[in-house]
Design a protein around this motif. Structure first.
Motif, PDB file in Angstrom:
ATOM      1  N   UNK A  62       0.830  -1.214   0.000  1.00  0.00           N
ATOM      2  CA  UNK A  62       0.000   0.000   0.000  1.00  0.00           C
ATOM      3  C   UNK A  62       0.861   1.258   0.000  1.00  0.00           C
ATOM      4  N   UNK A  63       1.911   1.241   0.808  1.00  0.00           N
ATOM      5  CA  UNK A  63       2.758   2.430   0.912  1.00  0.00           C
ATOM      6  C   UNK A  63       3.455   2.734  -0.415  1.00  0.00           C
ATOM      7  N   UNK A  64       3.900   1.707  -1.111  1.00  0.00           N
ATOM      8  CA  UNK A  64       4.555   1.947  -2.389  1.00  0.00           C
ATOM      9  C   UNK A  64       3.543   2.383  -3.445  1.00  0.00           C
ATOM     10  N   UNK A  65       2.312   1.906  -3.330  1.00  0.00           N
ATOM     11  CA  UNK A  65       1.271   2.371  -4.242  1.00  0.00           C
ATOM     12  C   UNK A  65       1.039   3.869  -4.064  1.00  0.00           C
ATOM     13  N   UNK A  66       1.029   4.319  -2.810  1.00  0.00           N
ATOM     14  CA  UNK A  66       0.857   5.748  -2.541  1.00  0.00           C
ATOM     15  C   UNK A  66       2.071   6.531  -3.034  1.00  0.00           C
ATOM     16  N   UNK A  67       3.242   5.980  -2.822  1.00  0.00           N
ATOM     17  CA  UNK A  67       4.457   6.660  -3.276  1.00  0.00           C
ATOM     18  C   UNK A  67       4.450   6.811  -4.795  1.00  0.00           C
ATOM     19  N   UNK A  68       3.992   5.768  -5.492  1.00  0.00           N
ATOM     20  CA  UNK A  68       3.878   5.850  -6.952  1.00  0.00           C
ATOM     21  C   UNK A  68       2.854   6.898  -7.350  1.00  0.00           C
ATOM     22  N   UNK A  69       1.680   6.885  -6.681  1.00  0.00           N
ATOM     23  CA  UNK A  69       0.652   7.866  -7.024  1.00  0.00           C
ATOM     24  C   UNK A  69       1.175   9.298  -6.870  1.00  0.00           C
ATOM     25  N   UNK A  70       2.040   9.518  -5.893  1.00  0.00           N
ATOM     26  CA  UNK A  70       2.540  10.862  -5.645  1.00  0.00           C
ATOM     27  C   UNK A  70       3.469  11.375  -6.742  1.00  0.00           C
ATOM     28  N   UNK A  71       3.831  10.517  -7.678  1.00  0.00           N
ATOM     29  CA  UNK A  71       4.619  10.970  -8.830  1.00  0.00           C
ATOM     30  C   UNK A  71       3.724  11.456  -9.963  1.00  0.00           C
ATOM     31  N   UNK A  72       2.395  11.381  -9.771  1.00  0.00           N
ATOM     32  CA  UNK A  72       1.447  11.680 -10.849  1.00  0.00           C
ATOM     33  C   UNK A  72       0.536  12.822 -10.432  1.00  0.00           C
ATOM     34  N   UNK A  73       0.289  13.741 -11.355  1.00  0.00           N
ATOM     35  CA  UNK A  73      -0.755  14.740 -11.132  1.00  0.00           C
ATOM     36  C   UNK A  73      -1.181  15.282 -12.485  1.00  0.00           C
ATOM     37  N   UNK A  74      -2.085  14.568 -13.125  1.00  0.00           N
ATOM     38  CA  UNK A  74      -2.505  14.991 -14.443  1.00  0.00           C
ATOM     39  C   UNK A  74      -3.980  15.243 -14.569  1.00  0.00           C
ATOM     40  N   UNK A  75      -4.774  14.744 -13.613  1.00  0.00           N
ATOM     41  CA  UNK A  75      -6.209  14.975 -13.645  1.00  0.00           C
ATOM     42  C   UNK A  75      -6.990  14.028 -14.527  1.00  0.00           C
ATOM     43  N   UNK A  76      -6.307  13.172 -15.287  1.00  0.00           N
ATOM     44  CA  UNK A  76      -7.014  12.243 -16.164  1.00  0.00           C
ATOM     45  C   UNK A  76      -6.464  10.818 -16.056  1.00  0.00           C
TER      46      UNK A  76
END
Length: 487
Positions: free
Chosen positions: A257-271
């Motif tokens: 779960x923690x690595x999934x969140x860490x990966x998500x934090x590299x993304x910010x595109x809205x789509x």
């Protein structure tokens, strides 16, 4: 307009000033990018999008590679039409990734989605791709900030990175400078990062050499920042999706779960929707990890085709095509942790595996929900199509009135269909004669997509006065006859 030339008799002309009718395209089409090395090249040429509406049509892809499996999943979950783009397979992981991402100029790989409508007349709405989408670069170069651009350079200097810490796996980044022109001639105005490097524990130092032989030359200075760097699938999708009003579903790292969140934090595109973990399918008695994005894409297509329509949520829907998940997600602890951080997942609750979560990776809260973004896309596109029919019509009171009325009629249709709570069209205050005479008309449109009840909060209370009701019933029964109260 009347024909003012002479005519003796009755002459009928049918007016071309007809109302513009609302048209909505299929918003349940999935673009599937992947490999099929045994495919019939005549039916599925490399990097040429093709429509598939049945498993029979997909059979000539062959079982090797990723495409046939992904099509089977999307159609099995309820999809009815997919756009398939086949790229060249390769044993070298780096080459395969390059093929899958594709070229933005040639519009190959994922970029082939940009020409799907021109070739096929159908616009994809959800993009999925083969490849390791859930990886990221740890300790890579995230940005370079110029502190001084230098001056009097007659040629581009060479940029070099040094330091970066003592990690044995460290790889230093590379880059090239961008020289200015005009008033900025002789100065560096930017640095293009050609490789982010990896496993740097501290920011590397940046040095410049060269720059020509002018004795008055001053070399630039810059500082670097390091952190987690998104993979190139993400940056490509952030370019592709807004151009065609699509969203992308991608898998996370499938570890913790923690690595999934860490990966998500590299993304910010809205789509982009991140989904974790992968799913399992039983293959000859052995559970095999399979992509999760085709599952969500197929469910989304099913929702769009149902009575819920485009404004329906992909979340909390029974999954038809999987036999398990690669990592157990406990509801509500694990699922809440992931969903709150904009990661969708799969839970096993209330009798089966369910999609759970529908938030896109964005820091703009009002656009978090996948269905809200899709609904706004549908309405924006429908209005564009509606008003396209008015382009080059005469600037008359009647045409302006019809524009307003046709737009409001379209919004009423969307409201009746429960896609929006309401909306309206009106003439903007920007309209003035100098602009109108130049052929410009300004309309304002407001609407509010139907949102989701993602959190249902229930408060329960004890009330001991119900004991008094029981006592009163017993007393009443005794006073009125034998005690024969039913249980």
């Amino acid at each position: 307009m009347a024909d003012l030339s002479y005519f003796h008799g009755v002459k009928l002309n049918e007016s071309t000033d007809a109302p513009a009718l609302l048209r909505v395209s299929n918003f349940g089409v999935t673009f599937i990018n992947g490999t099929a090395p045994d495919a019939d090249p005549a039916a599925f040429p490399l990097n040429e999008p093709k429509i598939v509406t049945s498993l029979a049509a997909a059979a000539v892809l062959g079982s090797a590679g990723t495409l046939l499996d992904d099509i089977i999943t999307v159609l099995g979950e309820g999809g009815s039409m997919v756009i398939v783009n086949r790229v060249a397979d390769d044993a070298d992981a780096a080459v395969l990734q390059t093929n899958l991402i594709g070229d933005p100029v040639l519009r190959t790989g994922m970029y082939a989605a940009l020409r799907a409508k021109a070739l096929l007349g159908v616009q994809p709405r959800v993009l999925i791709t083969a490849g390791v989408t859930g990886s990221w670069i740890e300790g890579g170069l995230t940005s370079v900030a110029l502190t001084a651009g230098g001056s009097n350079m007659t040629e581009a200097p060479v940029v070099a990175f040094t330091g970066g810490g003592a990690d044995a796996g460290k790889v230093l980044p590379t880059g090239v400078v961008v020289m200015g022109t005009g008033a900025n001639a002789g100065k560096v105005v930017g640095i293009t990062i050609t490789s982010a490097g990896k496993k740097m524990t501290v920011a590397p130092a940046i040095g410049f050499t060269g720059g020509g032989t002018d004795p008055g030359k001053v070399l630039p200075t810059a500082v670097a920042n390091v952190g987690d760097v998104a993979n190139p699938f993400v940056s490509a999708l952030n370019v592709i999706c807004p151009q065609i009003r699509a969203r992308a579903y991608i898998a996370g790292p499938n570890t913790t779960n923690d690595e999934a969140v860490r990966f998500r934090n590299t993304i910010n595109g809205g789509r982009i929707m991140v989904i974790d973990p992968l799913v399992l399918k039983n293959v000859d008695g052995v559970p095999v990890a399979k992509p999760v994005a085709p599952v969500f894409a197929g469910v989304r297509a099913r929702v769009v085709a149902s009575s819920e329509g485009v404004s329906g949520s992909v979340s909390n829907k029974i999954i038809r095509t999987i036999d398990g998940v690669a990592r157990t997600i406990a509801y509500p602890t694990d699922s809440n942790y992931l969903n709150e951080r904009q990661i969708s997942t799969v839970i096993n609750e209330r009798g089966g595996f369910r999609t759970w979560g529908s938030r896109l990776t964005t820091d703009v809260d009002v656009w978090q929900f996948d269905s809200v973004r899709a609904t706004a896309d549908m309405i924006n596109e429908a209005l564009e199509d509606l008003y396209f029919q008015y382009v080059d019509r005469k600037f008359t009171k009647g045409n302006l009135k019809n524009m307003i009325e046709d737009g409001n009629a379209a919004l009423r249709a969307f409201k009746t269909n429960e896609d929006i709570l309401g909306g309206r069209v009106w003439l903007s205050d920007l309209n003035e004669p100098t602009l109108n005479a130049a052929g410009k008309v300004f309309l304002n449109v407001e609407f509010e997509p139907v949102g989701l009840m993602e959190q249902i909060l229930i408060t329960t209370f004890r009330n001991i006065l119900y004991y008094q009701l029981v006592l009163d019933e017993v007393r009443g029964a005794i006073e009125n006859g034998p005690l024969t109260l039913a249980a």
